[in-house]
Design a protein around this motif. Structure first.
Motif, PDB file in Angstrom:
ATOM      1  N   PHE A  13       0.875  -1.175   0.000  1.00  0.00           N
ATOM      2  CA  PHE A  13       0.000   0.000   0.000  1.00  0.00           C
ATOM      3  C   PHE A  13       0.910   1.223   0.000  1.00  0.00           C
ATOM      4  N   VAL A  14       0.799   2.058  -1.041  1.00  0.00           N
ATOM      5  CA  VAL A  14       1.667   3.228  -1.157  1.00  0.00           C
ATOM      6  C   VAL A  14       0.861   4.467  -1.526  1.00  0.00           C
ATOM      7  N   GLU A  15       1.429   5.602  -1.163  1.00  0.00           N
ATOM      8  CA  GLU A  15       0.919   6.893  -1.623  1.00  0.00           C
ATOM      9  C   GLU A  15       2.000   7.460  -2.530  1.00  0.00           C
ATOM     10  N   ASP A  16       1.663   7.766  -3.765  1.00  0.00           N
ATOM     11  CA  ASP A  16       2.683   8.248  -4.704  1.00  0.00           C
ATOM     12  C   ASP A  16       3.047   9.704  -4.428  1.00  0.00           C
ATOM     13  N   ARG A  17       3.979  10.223  -5.181  1.00  0.00           N
ATOM     14  CA  ARG A  17       4.485  11.578  -4.950  1.00  0.00           C
ATOM     15  C   ARG A  17       3.444  12.664  -5.194  1.00  0.00           C
ATOM     16  N   PHE A  18       2.318  12.294  -5.814  1.00  0.00           N
ATOM     17  CA  PHE A  18       1.237  13.248  -6.060  1.00  0.00           C
ATOM     18  C   PHE A  18       0.163  13.181  -4.978  1.00  0.00           C
ATOM     19  N   GLY A  19       0.310  12.212  -4.059  1.00  0.00           N
ATOM     20  CA  GLY A  19      -0.652  12.060  -2.976  1.00  0.00           C
ATOM     21  C   GLY A  19      -1.739  11.032  -3.243  1.00  0.00           C
ATOM     22  N   VAL A  20      -1.705  10.367  -4.397  1.00  0.00           N
ATOM     23  CA  VAL A  20      -2.701   9.362  -4.767  1.00  0.00           C
ATOM     24  C   VAL A  20      -2.273   8.023  -4.189  1.00  0.00           C
ATOM     25  N   SER A  21      -3.234   7.291  -3.596  1.00  0.00           N
ATOM     26  CA  SER A  21      -2.928   6.011  -2.938  1.00  0.00           C
ATOM     27  C   SER A  21      -3.206   4.832  -3.854  1.00  0.00           C
ATOM     28  N   TRP A  22      -2.348   3.803  -3.705  1.00  0.00           N
ATOM     29  CA  TRP A  22      -2.416   2.605  -4.528  1.00  0.00           C
ATOM     30  C   TRP A  22      -2.253   1.369  -3.646  1.00  0.00           C
ATOM     31  N   GLN A  23      -3.142   0.400  -3.820  1.00  0.00           N
ATOM     32  CA  GLN A  23      -3.015  -0.900  -3.182  1.00  0.00           C
ATOM     33  C   GLN A  23      -2.594  -1.886  -4.280  1.00  0.00           C
ATOM     34  N   LEU A  24      -1.529  -2.600  -4.027  1.00  0.00           N
ATOM     35  CA  LEU A  24      -0.990  -3.558  -4.989  1.00  0.00           C
ATOM     36  C   LEU A  24      -1.124  -4.951  -4.414  1.00  0.00           C
ATOM     37  N   ASN A  25      -1.778  -5.829  -5.133  1.00  0.00           N
ATOM     38  CA  ASN A  25      -2.029  -7.169  -4.633  1.00  0.00           C
ATOM     39  C   ASN A  25      -1.577  -8.201  -5.653  1.00  0.00           C
ATOM     40  N   LEU A  26      -0.894  -9.235  -5.186  1.00  0.00           N
ATOM     41  CA  LEU A  26      -0.483 -10.338  -6.040  1.00  0.00           C
ATOM     42  C   LEU A  26      -1.681 -11.277  -6.214  1.00  0.00           C
TER      43      LEU A  26
END
Length: 178
Positions: free
Chosen positions: A164-177
């Motif tokens: 789970f990350v927040e990119d440099r623009f402030g948008v959050s991303w959940q990455l799941n295998l």
């Protein structure tokens, strides 16, 4: 697109007034005109009735973010961009409204003229199913660069690998295998 359609329509009218030796060219132009009208109608209506994620950027970096996301995901493209003109509420050329797709999913964005009391929140995030560990790791590294890692790639019990990350623009991303 509308200008091309108008020019083809004019060519059809001119050829229609000529003698019949242009019949084949006239038929080909009519077919092309019909095809362009259908394509134009589809592109103008491609967002009607769909649900899209809208990203409001307050740092005048909508285009930078959009291009960053387009590079990250396959099957992604910029669909339409409207820019602020000279004398607008933000710098000329900044994004008034843009539509783009990320792996076939519809997104929109803008450079917001007013600075709001709110921003992006991790409570609303983009969830990505990654087909393999390499894809997850690659997205994690690129999205977390100059961003914030909220959950590093790991087995959290509900998935063999999740991040789970927040990119440099402030948008959050959940990455799941998968």
């Amino acid at each position: 697109m509308n200008r091309i359609i108008s020019l083809l329509a004019l060519a059809i009218i001119v050829l229609s007034c000529s003698d019949s030796k242009y019949k084949n060219e006239l038929d080909a132009l009519r077919t092309e005109l019909d095809s362009l009208k259908i394509t134009s109608a589809k592109s103008e209506n491609n967002t009607k009735g769909e649900i899209a994620t809208f990203l409001t950027f307050q740092g005048n970096n909508a285009e930078e973010a959009m291009n960053f996301y387009i590079e990250l995901f396959d099957n992604s493209e910029i669909i339409k961009v409207q820019r602020w003109a000279e004398g607008g509420p933000v710098e000329k050329g900044k994004i008034m409204h843009a539509t783009f797709s990320l792996n076939g999913n519809l997104f929109m964005c803008s450079d917001s003229p007013p600075v709001h009391d709110w921003g992006f929140t991790p409570a609303v995030s983009n969830y990505i199913e990654c087909e393999n560990e390499n894809k997850l790791q690659n997205l994690f590294l690129k999205l977390s660069e100059n961003g914030k890692v909220m959950m590093p790639p790991n087995n959290y019990g509900f998935s063999t690998k999740f991040a789970f990350v927040e990119d440099r623009f402030g948008v959050s991303w959940q990455l799941n295998l998968k």
